[in-house]
Scaffold this motif. Structure first.
Motif, PDB file in Angstrom:
ATOM      1  N   THR A  94     -18.155  11.349   3.165  1.00 40.82           N
ATOM      2  CA  THR A  94     -17.794  12.269   2.090  1.00 40.82           C
ATOM      3  C   THR A  94     -17.366  13.601   2.686  1.00 40.82           C
ATOM      4  OG1 THR A  94     -19.391  11.235   0.598  1.00 40.82           O
ATOM      5  CG2 THR A  94     -18.586  13.415  -0.012  1.00 40.82           C
ATOM      6  N   LEU A  95     -16.231  14.110   2.239  1.00 41.06           N
ATOM      7  CA  LEU A  95     -15.723  15.407   2.659  1.00 41.06           C
ATOM      8  C   LEU A  95     -15.740  16.354   1.465  1.00 41.06           C
ATOM      9  CD1 LEU A  95     -12.635  14.376   4.836  1.00 41.06           C
ATOM     10  CD2 LEU A  95     -14.974  14.844   5.592  1.00 41.06           C
ATOM     11  N   GLU A  96     -16.236  17.555   1.688  1.00 42.08           N
ATOM     12  CA  GLU A  96     -16.313  18.569   0.634  1.00 42.08           C
ATOM     13  C   GLU A  96     -15.600  19.827   1.109  1.00 42.08           C
ATOM     14  OE1 GLU A  96     -19.624  20.702  -2.294  1.00 42.08           O
ATOM     15  OE2 GLU A  96     -20.217  19.233  -0.779  1.00 42.08           O
ATOM     16  N   MET A  97     -14.609  20.266   0.351  1.00 46.95           N
ATOM     17  CA  MET A  97     -13.825  21.446   0.678  1.00 46.95           C
ATOM     18  C   MET A  97     -14.157  22.557  -0.309  1.00 46.95           C
ATOM     19  SD  MET A  97     -11.158  21.953   2.966  1.00 46.95           S
ATOM     20  CE  MET A  97      -9.658  20.979   2.954  1.00 46.95           C
ATOM     21  N   VAL A  98     -14.617  23.701   0.208  1.00 44.99           N
ATOM     22  CA  VAL A  98     -15.029  24.829  -0.623  1.00 44.99           C
ATOM     23  C   VAL A  98     -14.019  25.959  -0.471  1.00 44.99           C
ATOM     24  CG1 VAL A  98     -16.851  26.506  -1.126  1.00 44.99           C
ATOM     25  CG2 VAL A  98     -17.446  24.192  -0.343  1.00 44.99           C
ATOM     26  N   ASN A  99     -13.502  26.440  -1.595  1.00 50.08           N
ATOM     27  CA  ASN A  99     -12.586  27.573  -1.607  1.00 50.08           C
ATOM     28  C   ASN A  99     -13.388  28.852  -1.398  1.00 50.08           C
ATOM     29  OD1 ASN A  99     -10.922  29.777  -2.474  1.00 50.08           O
ATOM     30  ND2 ASN A  99      -9.618  28.319  -3.576  1.00 50.08           N
ATOM     31  N   VAL A 100     -13.159  29.538  -0.285  1.00 51.22           N
ATOM     32  CA  VAL A 100     -13.925  30.745   0.047  1.00 51.22           C
ATOM     33  C   VAL A 100     -13.693  31.847  -0.973  1.00 51.22           C
ATOM     34  CG1 VAL A 100     -14.221  32.564   1.767  1.00 51.22           C
ATOM     35  CG2 VAL A 100     -13.984  30.202   2.501  1.00 51.22           C
ATOM     36  N   HIS A 101     -12.511  31.923  -1.546  1.00 47.57           N
ATOM     37  CA  HIS A 101     -12.159  33.037  -2.422  1.00 47.57           C
ATOM     38  C   HIS A 101     -12.695  32.867  -3.837  1.00 47.57           C
ATOM     39  CE1 HIS A 101      -9.499  34.136   0.860  1.00 47.57           C
ATOM     40  NE2 HIS A 101      -8.991  32.913   0.806  1.00 47.57           N
ATOM     41  N   THR A 102     -12.801  31.624  -4.313  1.00 47.90           N
ATOM     42  CA  THR A 102     -13.217  31.390  -5.692  1.00 47.90           C
ATOM     43  C   THR A 102     -14.545  30.644  -5.811  1.00 47.90           C
ATOM     44  OG1 THR A 102     -12.050  29.268  -5.850  1.00 47.90           O
ATOM     45  CG2 THR A 102     -10.799  31.277  -6.354  1.00 47.90           C
ATOM     46  N   GLY A 103     -14.974  29.973  -4.747  1.00 53.58           N
ATOM     47  CA  GLY A 103     -16.189  29.168  -4.801  1.00 53.58           C
ATOM     48  C   GLY A 103     -15.964  27.775  -5.351  1.00 53.58           C
ATOM     49  N   ASP A 104     -14.745  27.464  -5.796  1.00 53.65           N
ATOM     50  CA  ASP A 104     -14.447  26.115  -6.288  1.00 53.65           C
ATOM     51  C   ASP A 104     -14.497  25.120  -5.133  1.00 53.65           C
ATOM     52  OD1 ASP A 104     -14.028  27.225  -8.771  1.00 53.65           O
ATOM     53  OD2 ASP A 104     -11.855  27.450  -8.465  1.00 53.65           O
ATOM     54  N   PHE A 105     -14.799  23.873  -5.453  1.00 56.33           N
ATOM     55  CA  PHE A 105     -14.868  22.866  -4.398  1.00 56.33           C
ATOM     56  C   PHE A 105     -14.310  21.535  -4.876  1.00 56.33           C
ATOM     57  CE2 PHE A 105     -18.738  22.211  -6.782  1.00 56.33           C
ATOM     58  CZ  PHE A 105     -18.921  20.842  -6.773  1.00 56.33           C
ATOM     59  N   LEU A 106     -13.873  20.739  -3.912  1.00 61.08           N
ATOM     60  CA  LEU A 106     -13.389  19.388  -4.147  1.00 61.08           C
ATOM     61  C   LEU A 106     -14.128  18.437  -3.216  1.00 61.08           C
ATOM     62  CD1 LEU A 106      -9.512  19.968  -4.282  1.00 61.08           C
ATOM     63  CD2 LEU A 106     -10.994  19.441  -6.220  1.00 61.08           C
ATOM     64  N   LYS A 107     -14.361  17.222  -3.699  1.00 61.24           N
ATOM     65  CA  LYS A 107     -15.028  16.209  -2.882  1.00 61.24           C
ATOM     66  C   LYS A 107     -14.234  14.913  -2.934  1.00 61.24           C
ATOM     67  CE  LYS A 107     -19.503  15.811  -2.857  1.00 61.24           C
ATOM     68  NZ  LYS A 107     -20.925  15.640  -3.262  1.00 61.24           N
ATOM     69  N   GLU A 108     -14.109  14.288  -1.782  1.00 67.32           N
ATOM     70  CA  GLU A 108     -13.497  12.972  -1.685  1.00 67.32           C
ATOM     71  C   GLU A 108     -14.312  12.143  -0.702  1.00 67.32           C
ATOM     72  OE1 GLU A 108     -11.317  11.383  -3.232  1.00 67.32           O
ATOM     73  OE2 GLU A 108     -10.181  12.892  -4.356  1.00 67.32           O
ATOM     74  N   SER A 109     -14.338  10.852  -0.931  1.00 69.97           N
ATOM     75  CA  SER A 109     -15.108   9.985  -0.041  1.00 69.97           C
ATOM     76  C   SER A 109     -14.387   8.665   0.169  1.00 69.97           C
ATOM     77  CB  SER A 109     -16.509   9.728  -0.616  1.00 69.97           C
ATOM     78  OG  SER A 109     -16.418   9.066  -1.872  1.00 69.97           O
ATOM     79  N   ALA A 110     -14.777   7.973   1.220  1.00 65.96           N
ATOM     80  CA  ALA A 110     -14.267   6.639   1.527  1.00 65.96           C
ATOM     81  C   ALA A 110     -15.453   5.768   1.907  1.00 65.96           C
ATOM     82  CB  ALA A 110     -13.248   6.697   2.658  1.00 65.96           C
TER      83      ALA A 110
END
Length: 247
Positions: free
Chosen positions: A206-222
């Motif tokens: 699982t990879l989680e990407m966090v937007n430093v400027h807004t705190g929003d995040f996305l997650k994707e997994s395989a």
């Protein structure tokens, strides 16, 4: 009865060579290991006791591709047009908010699976980092700079989910000339199903990407499923044409 003619020394030596060759062919030499180079189109070796290249390589390729396809390549400001430079603690550093590749800080890999990663942990890090840098819309930050920033702020990777810690970490990297747009976290998990002498293990990256400027995040997994058995016929016996896997 005629007496047996004794073997000559040369004949004895030849017989010894033949016997040694036979023993080597049939039983092999204990402790000896042979190697060969693999072509680019050769299949990865499937591990018999743990996940290996045939498991990790496809997981990295799929999860990174899915994540980067969802992330906006350039970070857009919320309520104002971003200037060409940002000030972090009085230090002017370049900004990527106006365009260009987004800066990705790959923080690290957390292993929560049932297996030790061993030397694969370092290779997984490099594979993910290389795949990010091969995308023209994203640019990775040097791992050495990331580790230095963590030491300077005395923060653990999981502490970066708190806004104040995230800001302090980003400020240190900004002073070093590496502004951050995204923080990337990787997490490995597994689930094991046992049936008699056969087991199935589901590996998930699982990879989680966090937007430093807004705190929003996305997650994707395989995910990849892998079966382990005590015999070569185990695959057919448990996953054959008659749905034997139903118990």
């Amino acid at each position: 009865m005629q007496p047996t003619t004794p073997l000559r020394p040369a004949s004895k030596a030849a017989a010894a060579v033949v016997l040694a060759a036979i023993l080597t062919t049939t039983s092999g030499c204990a402790g000896r290991q042979y190697g060969h180079l693999l072509a680019s189109d050769d299949k990865d070796l499937v591990g018999s006791h743990a996940a290996g290249a045939a498991t990790w390589n496809p997981l990295v390729e799929e999860s990174v591709a899915k994540l980067l396809s969802r992330c906006p390549p350039t970070v857009q400001p919320v309520t104002f047009e971003a200037p060409s430079e940002l000030s972090l603690d009085g230090v002017i550093v370049p900004s990527t908010l106006n365009g260009g590749p987004a800066n990705v800080c790959f923080v690290g890999i957390e292993n929560k699976s049932a297996e030790e990663l061993g030397d694969f942990k370092e290779q997984l890090y490099e594979q993910i980092d290389s795949q990010i840098n091969s995308n023209a819309d994203f640019r990775g930050i040097s791992r050495r700079m990331v580790q230095t920033a963590l030491r300077e702020t005395r923060l653990r990777p999981d502490a970066l989910f708190l806004p104040q810690n995230r800001d302090a970490f980003a400020a240190v990297l900004g002073k070093a000339g590496s502004p951050v747009d995204y923080l990337l976290f990787a997490n490995i998990t597994s689930g094991t199903t046992d049936r008699n002498k056969t087991s199935q293990r589901d590996y998930t990256l699982t990879l989680e990407m966090v937007n430093v400027h807004t705190g929003d995040f996305l997650k994707e997994s395989a995910k990849i499923r892998k079966g382990y058995s005590k015999s070569r016929a185990g695959k057919w016996w448990n996953y054959g044409v008659f749905d034997q896997a139903d118990g």
